[in-house]
Design an enzyme around this catalytic site. Structure first.
Site, short mmCIF file in Angstrom:
data_model
loop_
_atom_site.label_atom_id
_atom_site.label_comp_id
_atom_site.label_asym_id
_atom_site.label_seq_id
_atom_site.Cartn_x
_atom_site.Cartn_y
_atom_site.Cartn_z
N THR A 152 0.82 -1.20 0.00
CA THR A 152 0.00 0.00 0.00
C THR A 152 0.86 1.26 0.00
O THR A 152 0.63 2.20 -0.77
CB THR A 152 -0.90 0.02 1.24
OG1 THR A 152 -1.66 -1.18 1.28
CG2 THR A 152 -1.83 1.21 1.23
N TYR A 172 -13.30 -4.52 -2.75
CA TYR A 172 -14.41 -4.12 -3.61
C TYR A 172 -15.36 -5.27 -3.91
O TYR A 172 -16.51 -5.23 -3.51
CB TYR A 172 -13.94 -3.47 -4.92
CG TYR A 172 -15.10 -2.93 -5.73
CD1 TYR A 172 -15.81 -1.82 -5.29
CD2 TYR A 172 -15.52 -3.55 -6.90
CE1 TYR A 172 -16.91 -1.35 -6.00
CE2 TYR A 172 -16.62 -3.09 -7.61
CZ TYR A 172 -17.31 -1.99 -7.16
OH TYR A 172 -18.40 -1.53 -7.85
N TYR A 210 -2.58 -10.24 4.51
CA TYR A 210 -2.60 -8.83 4.91
C TYR A 210 -4.04 -8.48 5.25
O TYR A 210 -4.90 -8.40 4.36
CB TYR A 210 -2.05 -7.96 3.78
CG TYR A 210 -1.95 -6.48 4.07
CD1 TYR A 210 -2.09 -5.97 5.35
CD2 TYR A 210 -1.70 -5.58 3.03
CE1 TYR A 210 -2.00 -4.61 5.61
CE2 TYR A 210 -1.60 -4.22 3.27
CZ TYR A 210 -1.76 -3.74 4.56
OH TYR A 210 -1.67 -2.39 4.80
N ARG A 266 -9.27 -0.56 4.81
CA ARG A 266 -9.05 -0.23 3.39
C ARG A 266 -9.85 -1.13 2.46
O ARG A 266 -10.28 -0.69 1.40
CB ARG A 266 -7.56 -0.33 3.04
CG ARG A 266 -6.75 0.89 3.43
CD ARG A 266 -5.37 0.81 2.78
NE ARG A 266 -4.52 1.92 3.16
CZ ARG A 266 -4.31 3.01 2.42
NH1 ARG A 266 -4.90 3.16 1.26
NH2 ARG A 266 -3.50 3.95 2.85
N LYS A 294 -0.09 -10.03 8.45
CA LYS A 294 0.12 -8.64 8.83
C LYS A 294 -1.22 -8.12 9.31
O LYS A 294 -2.17 -8.00 8.53
CB LYS A 294 0.62 -7.81 7.64
CG LYS A 294 0.75 -6.32 7.95
CD LYS A 294 1.12 -5.51 6.71
CE LYS A 294 1.14 -4.01 7.03
NZ LYS A 294 1.45 -3.18 5.84
N ILE A 335 5.46 -4.53 10.11
CA ILE A 335 5.67 -4.05 8.74
C ILE A 335 5.29 -2.58 8.78
O ILE A 335 4.13 -2.22 8.93
CB ILE A 335 4.85 -4.86 7.73
CG1 ILE A 335 5.37 -6.31 7.71
CG2 ILE A 335 4.91 -4.24 6.34
CD1 ILE A 335 4.61 -7.26 6.81
#
Length: 294
Positions: free
Chosen positions: A46, A109, A135, A140, A164, A206
């Site tokens: 990202t 999405y 992740y 997000r 993560k 991270i």
């Protein structure tokens, strides 16, 4: 064995003023990270603005980073997508390029059910041999992976080794580690929560902060691992004002502004990201000065 322990940097991607990737600058910032004792390079995540890269550009940045690092520390490539076929292609090419591991974000999405998430990640993992970190960043992606889904993937898919965690849901994170029986390598995805997550058995972070403070972020983790929890916690707390400033606008807007304030000349952002608001840049500069990096 974990892909890495400590502070891995979620590396920005430097751009030229015309929007092209600035490869000489990428070499420079990778070398600075290695010199600052960063424990791993996470490329094209990202923070690296991978969502604005086409496939070949994305892969070229991964290939370049692997070549520059040359196995001195692990390189973990962001190859996730909301298209399973696209993620498989990116992941296979990253493995060919020499990446030591992959970071796969949950599909965004179009989302997916928990069964869909299991099928998606299992298919990608079957296409490569290198280890994979999931992740989990529902803020997000709009997708929440249940603890049992994460643990099932880590237990049943040999090369899915950890996660993560950027959900900030410590109850769920504790549940993951309670259920995991040692099979989940846990990394913080939030710089303000490194020490709390290490206390639950985490392997490290991270980190966005590592872009501007690699040694300090490494030292937060190293102090904890050496048993000096008080020092680690103090370093965590001292970094909080800077971390808050680095996230006062959407990542990676502030961190690229911070690096440019430091004279690193990493260039602009790609639309739809825009430059930092002046009042927020003032806040960021003050936090950097107070922290001693400006």
């Amino acid at each position: 064995m974990a892909i890495f322990e400590g502070a891995g940097v979620a590396l920005i991607t430097p751009f030229l003023e015309n929007g092209d990737v600035n490869y000489p600058k990428l070499t420079e910032i990778i070398e600075e990270q290695i010199a600052g004792n960063t424990d791993a390079i996470i490329i094209c995540g990202t923070t690296g603005e991978s969502s604005t890269m086409d496939h070949e550009e994305h892969l070229n940045v991964i290939r370049y980073a692997c070549k520059v690092v040359n196995k001195r520390i692990p390189v973990i490539a962001g190859t996730g997508s909301n298209s399973t076929a696209e993620a498989i292609h990116l992941s296979k090419e990253a493995e060919k390029a020499g990446a030591d591991g992959l970071l796969l974000v949950t599909p965004y999405y179009n989302k997916a059910t928990q069964n869909g998430l299991i099928a998606h990640f299992t298919a990608i993992a079957a296409s490569v041999q290198i280890p994979i970190l999931l992740y989990h960043i529902p803020g997000r992606t709009g997708v929440t992976m249940k603890p049992e889904t994460i643990v099932k993937l880590c237990k049943e898919v040999p090369n899915i080794v950890g996660v993560k965690e950027a959900s900030a849901n410590f109850s769920a994170i504790a549940e993951i580690m309670s259920m995991a029986d040692g099979c989940v390598d846990l990394y913080s995805g939030n710089d303000d929560q490194i020490v709390p997550l290490l206390s639950l058995g985490g392997k490290g972070v991270i980190s966005v902060l590592s872009n501007v403070a690699p040694q300090q972020t490494h030292d937060i983790c190293e102090s904890y691992f050496k048993g000096d929890v008080k020092k680690s916690a103090q370093m965590q707390l001292e970094a909080i004002p800077l971390i808050n400033a680095l996230f006062c606008e959407v990542n990676p807007i502030p961190v690229k502004a911070a690096m440019n304030l430091m004279g690193k000349e990493v260039g602009p952002l790609r639309l739809p990201l825009t430059e930092m608001e002046p009042q927020n840049q003032e806040r960021l500069a003050k936090a950097m000065k107070d922290y001693g990096i400006l």
